[in-house]
Design an enzyme around this catalytic site. Structure first.
Site, PDB file in Angstrom:
ATOM      1  CE  LYS A   1     -14.283   1.529  -9.461  1.00 20.44           C
ATOM      2  NZ  LYS A   1     -14.324   2.705  -8.807  1.00 20.44           N
TER       3      LYS A   1
ATOM      4  CE  LYS B   1      -8.078  -9.572  -4.260  1.00 23.58           C
ATOM      5  NZ  LYS B   1      -7.781  -9.501  -2.743  1.00 23.58           N
TER       6      LYS B   1
ATOM      7  CE  LYS C   1      -4.620  -1.502   1.116  1.00 23.55           C
ATOM      8  NZ  LYS C   1      -5.748  -1.041   1.966  1.00 23.55           N
TER       9      LYS C   1
HETATM   10  N1  TRP Z   1      -8.633  -5.154   5.325  1.00 21.33           N
HETATM   11  C1  TRP Z   1      -9.850  -5.555   4.766  1.00 21.33           C
HETATM   12  C2  TRP Z   1      -9.630  -5.426   3.192  1.00 21.33           C
HETATM   13  O1  TRP Z   1      -8.996  -4.770   2.655  1.00 21.33           O
HETATM   14  C3  TRP Z   1     -11.162  -4.581   5.185  1.00 21.33           C
HETATM   15  C4  TRP Z   1     -11.150  -4.619   6.703  1.00 21.33           C
HETATM   16  C5  TRP Z   1     -11.220  -3.642   7.368  1.00 21.33           C
HETATM   17  C6  TRP Z   1     -11.898  -5.760   7.519  1.00 21.33           C
HETATM   18  N2  TRP Z   1     -11.574  -4.137   8.778  1.00 21.33           N
HETATM   19  C7  TRP Z   1     -11.902  -5.482   8.825  1.00 21.33           C
HETATM   20  C8  TRP Z   1     -12.109  -7.179   7.051  1.00 21.33           C
HETATM   21  C9  TRP Z   1     -12.313  -6.251   9.922  1.00 21.33           C
HETATM   22  C10 TRP Z   1     -12.464  -8.052   8.089  1.00 21.33           C
HETATM   23  C11 TRP Z   1     -12.545  -7.577   9.285  1.00 21.33           C
HETATM   24  O2  TRP Z   1     -10.490  -6.379   2.631  1.00 21.33           O
END
Ligand code: TRP
Length: 337
Positions: A202, A199, A112
């Site tokens: 978008k 993957k 990221k």
């Molecule tokens: N990091 C996850 C993603 O990019 C999104 C996410 C944030 C998440 N908080 C979470 C997923 C808590 C599961 C549980 O898809």
């Protein structure tokens, strides 16, 4: 009190829902609602970690909520993360139960950071990107979730969540948090039909994702032009493109077609055009239902927004209870709500 096991999952509000999101996560969310006590968040605080446009963020948040309801998520189970600000409070507390070195080794942080640099064009990387997994741990633990349905790419985040929970429990001398487990969906990874080595997403561009609300003709066209065999697959192995089409077929519920086409494949009689035809049928059928529901939702926007605010307030009560107990255990000052 319900004795059903608790589930939490969350998704970032980044516009348009595609079949990668749907099959990889949301379809499972819909099914799990029957057996578990589920809460699902649209995590707008997480979406701020990358360079973003504030107006678009709120728009995307609501759009995603409408989409989630259109594909079958119960609005009573949905909340907006920023309407439950206790997530950030618990996130701060968890910062102090999480090692700096550990966070800097997260693979998503590295990925990221690169993406952020490119997007910001002034080399900006927010501390939010670094801290992202701690807020995610708070999302999960604040509801004392037993299970977290996510794709394989989130395994590292779940591991960190358990480490934070363990460290907290150890330090306060109480098994307060249960250690949440990952629930993998049957199709954890949907690949891009234009490039089955990556993957479906978008961010990779238009041809790398298929929107669940796309026009029928567009869905058919995208499947028709799906990459099948690039000629570099080792003898006796299924190519990534064909494998992806088969998993899309299965995910779309076309089990009979899946079985018979798989037979054709093994006998060397598979016609790619047949496989693509069936995949397109499956996706179009799902999409048609979703589009109908979405159209109805869009005529009742105001009512549905009210409903989501109310469900967020209801879900918030659980989060507040956890934060109150955590502050007590962590030696912070506390007042009863
Ligand atoms: N990091 C996850 C993603 O990019 C999104 C996410 C944030 C998440 N908080 C979470 C997923 C808590 C599961 C549980 O898809």
């Amino acid at each position: 009190m319900s004795t059903r096991k608790r589930i939490l999952s969350a998704i970032q509000p980044t516009g348009n829902m595609h079949f990668g999101n749907y099959f990889g996560a949301v379809q499972n969310w819909v099914r799990l609602q029957e057996e578990y006590n589920c809460v699902y968040g649209v995590v707008d605080y997480h979406a701020m970690t990358m360079p973003y446009d504030p107006k678009k963020l709120r728009q995307n948040t609501w759009e995603l909520l409408f989409n989630l309801i259109a594909v079958g998520v119960d609005p009573n189970n949905l909340f907006i993360q920023s309407l439950v600000p206790e997530h950030t409070e618990l996130g701060w507390i968890f910062n102090c139960f999480c090692s700096y070195g550990r966070l800097s080794r997260m693979t998503q942080f590295k990925d990221k950071s690169v993406q952020s640099k490119e997007k910001a064009n002034d080399d900006f990387i927010s501390a939010g990107i670094f801290d992202y997994p701690v807020l995610q741990a708070a999302d999960i633990l604040i509801y004392r979730a037993d299970y977290v349905p996510v794709g394989k790419d989130q395994d590292q985040h779940l591991e960190l969540t358990r480490e934070i929970a363990e460290r907290f429990n150890r330090q306060v001398g109480k098994e307060y948090f249960v250690l949440p487990e990952t629930l993998h969906t049957e199709i954890p990874k949907v690949m891009s039909t234009a490039d089955p080595t990556r993957k479906m997403s978008k961010s990779a561009g238009e041809k790398h994702y298929i929107s669940v609300f796309a026009e029928e003709a567009r869905i058919r066209k995208q499947i028709k032009s799906a990459v099948t065999d690039t000629g570099d697959t080792p003898e006796g192995e299924m190519s990534a493109g064909v494998e992806n089409l088969f998993s899309l077929l299965k995910a779309a519920g076309k089990i009979e077609a899946h079985t018979s086409l798989m037979e054709d494949y093994h006998t060397g009689n598979l016609k790619y055009s047949d496989l693509k035809g069936e995949v397109a049928e499956g996706l179009v059928a799902l999409s048609t239902t979703f589009k109908e529901r979405k159209a109805d939702i869009l005529t009742r926007k105001k009512e549905i927004k009210g409903q989501i605010k109310a469900s967020s307030a209801e879900i918030r009560k659980r989060a507040q209870e956890t934060v109150r107990e955590v502050k007590e255990l962590a030696g912070l000052s506390n007042v009863k709500f």
